[in-house]
Design an enzyme around this catalytic site. Structure first.
Site, mmCIF file in Angstrom:
data_model
loop_
_atom_site.group_PDB
_atom_site.id
_atom_site.type_symbol
_atom_site.label_atom_id
_atom_site.label_comp_id
_atom_site.label_asym_id
_atom_site.label_seq_id
_atom_site.Cartn_x
_atom_site.Cartn_y
_atom_site.Cartn_z
ATOM 1 C CB SER A 233 -0.908 0.000 1.226
ATOM 2 O OG SER A 233 -1.897 0.989 1.116
ATOM 3 C CD GLN A 255 -2.584 3.960 2.923
ATOM 4 O OE1 GLN A 255 -2.317 3.007 2.197
ATOM 5 N NE2 GLN A 255 -3.714 4.027 3.609
ATOM 6 C CG HIS A 258 -1.815 -0.621 5.079
ATOM 7 N ND1 HIS A 258 -2.763 -1.591 5.246
ATOM 8 C CD2 HIS A 258 -2.488 0.486 4.684
ATOM 9 C CE1 HIS A 258 -3.960 -1.094 4.961
ATOM 10 N NE2 HIS A 258 -3.824 0.163 4.621
ATOM 11 C CD GLU A 322 -3.074 1.450 -2.673
ATOM 12 O OE1 GLU A 322 -3.922 0.566 -2.439
ATOM 13 O OE2 GLU A 322 -2.049 1.599 -1.980
ATOM 14 C CG HIS A 323 -4.578 5.309 -1.149
ATOM 15 N ND1 HIS A 323 -3.742 4.288 -0.755
ATOM 16 C CD2 HIS A 323 -5.836 4.811 -1.139
ATOM 17 C CE1 HIS A 323 -4.472 3.207 -0.496
ATOM 18 N NE2 HIS A 323 -5.743 3.493 -0.720
ATOM 19 C CG ASP A 358 -8.231 2.500 3.353
ATOM 20 O OD1 ASP A 358 -8.153 2.306 2.136
ATOM 21 O OD2 ASP A 358 -7.228 2.593 4.092
ATOM 22 C CG HIS A 417 -12.919 -13.793 -43.254
ATOM 23 N ND1 HIS A 417 -12.069 -14.854 -43.068
ATOM 24 C CD2 HIS A 417 -13.069 -13.199 -42.028
ATOM 25 C CE1 HIS A 417 -11.707 -14.908 -41.794
ATOM 26 N NE2 HIS A 417 -12.310 -13.918 -41.137
#
Length: 432
Positions: A233, A255, A258, A322-323, A358, A417
């Site tokens: 994270s 964060q 984590h 990510e954030h 979150d 085709h």
């Protein structure tokens, strides 16, 4: 956290480098686990539970009695919080539904697109140092809305062989009844190949450690889809003089706690702001129960002072967090937000903590990390669906579009085709 002042662009990549993931070394460990689960099924899962989780498991499938007991162990306060989060998450994900598309592209040629839920999905819910019952909501709710026919949840047991009560309460709340006591790479292997207790699935979702991540990437090679590649994270906070330093520090630490391989980045408009935030970080970290984890994560982290806003935004898009939390003067806020191209999820203003996303605001917290926000979206309702297109052509329609197809097929040297059209046009000529 070290502080860098206006580093040149050429140093951004090296100075903000994420913790190295030794994927080849990890794969060497994970591949034998995958093979053993494929060969031995439940027997291998029980052996790995003893080896890695230090628990002897008789029944891998969680019973209704265990779920009923778990409900009694979850406080009324937490139950209410989980229910409120469920309501918000459902609202946001239900709003993501789109109607089926049907249109006539030319006379007699009708094209359609329909959204269909993925039949069988597997949810991996970490339960080690932090039992992520919130992830049950984030994955289970859109799976239900999408209409997935089978939802399998895997999560590691504790040393008594039990699943965290909040995970069981939350899973039961949203109607997931197939809950398996298995974690780590072996859980991903079980959902990939199937065992006596664990059905194989079509797509696997959920965060996990580096072994889980490696197993998910190996599962792709076996024909099972995954939500996204993911790493530890991370958060990047962009703060100017309007930011409240104690708020910024709390977001960085949210964060950092984590895991030791998490990374947090501060991009500040001045050294003064950076120093004030660092003071708050040093004060707040000492009060955390997981302070040793947070301190290790801070070793991977950096504060960057960039007075020029354009340059700061370039750095943010280059890093692709990510954030991303944006705490800038309200007069600049809309412009800054509009220029963000690479981020998993964006949090705007002093009173929007990353924790809101979150848990309970409604957006999904399963997001691309490790720079994958450049080319991946976070989990949404679409992640649990697939789009099937249809077409129906009438006699008039094949006469209208047929010559176009014939010419294109002929020029690609694909005679069959072309013939698939010609044979129909000739039939119509002969029978008119």
């Amino acid at each position: 956290m070290k502080i860098l002042v206006n580093p040149p662009r050429g140093e951004w990549k090296s100075e903000l480098a994420r913790p190295v993931q030794k994927s080849k070394d990890i794969e060497k460990i994970v591949k034998p686990i995958m093979r053993k689960v494929k060969r031995q099924g439940d027997k291998a899962l029980k052996k790995f539970a003893l080896e890695y989780d230090h628990v002897s498991i008789k029944n891998l499938l969680v019973s209704r009695e265990e779920i009923a007991t778990a409900k009694l162990l979850v406080s009324e306060e937490l139950q209410k919080a989980i229910i409120q989060a469920k309501v918000n998450i459902e609202k946001f994900h239900e709003a993501q539904q789109t109607p089926d598309l049907i249109m006539e592209t030319m006379e007699g040629v009708t094209c359609m697109r329909k959204t269909v839920g993925i039949q069988k999905v597997g949810l991996y819910i970490p339960g080690g140092t932090a039992p992520l019952f919130s992830t049950v909501l984030m994955l289970g709710i859109p799976a239900n809305i999408a209409g997935c026919e089978e939802i399998v949840l895997c999560t590691p047991p504790n040393k008594e062989g039990n699943i965290h009560p909040a995970i069981l309460f939350t899973a039961d709340l949203i109607g997931i009844d197939k809950i398996i006591k298995v974690g780590g790479a072996q859980a991903v292997a079980a959902m990939t190949y199937g065992t006596e207790s664990v059905p194989s699935v079509d797509k696997i979702f959920g965060p996990g450690n580096q072994y889980v991540t490696a197993a998910k990437q190996l599962a792709v090679k076996k024909g099972v889809a995954i939500d996204m590649p993911a790493g530890p994270s991370e958060v990047l906070v962009y703060a100017d003089e309007s930011a409240i330093p104690s708020f910024v520090a709390s977001d960085l630490l949210s964060q950092a706690e984590h895991g030791i391989d998490s990374q947090v980045i501060l991009v500040a408009s001045s050294e003064k702001i950076a120093q004030r935030v660092m003071q708050e970080v040093n004060t707040q970290v000492e009060k955390l129960a997981r302070k040793e984890i947070a301190k290790r994560a801070l070793e991977n982290s950096v504060a960057v002072v960039i007075p020029n806003q354009d340059k700061a935004i370039d750095l943010i898009n280059d890093y692709a967090p990510e954030h991303l939390i944006i705490c800038v003067n309200e007069a600049d806020e809309e412009d800054v937000v509009s220029r963000i191209k690479n981020a998993g999820s964006v949090f705007i203003g002093n009173f929007t903590p990353e924790s809101a996303g979150d848990y309970a605001s409604g957006t999904n917290h399963t997001l691309p990390t490790y720079g994958y926000a450049r080319n991946y979206s976070g989990v949404s309702l679409d992640s649990f669906t697939k789009k099937i297109t249809y077409q129906k052509i009438s006699e008039k329609g094949i006469q209208n579009i047929g010559p176009t197809i014939e010419i294109m097929a002929e020029n690609e040297l694909l005679e069959a085709h072309k013939n698939a059209v010609t044979i129909r046009l000739n039939y119509l000529k002969e029978n008119q």
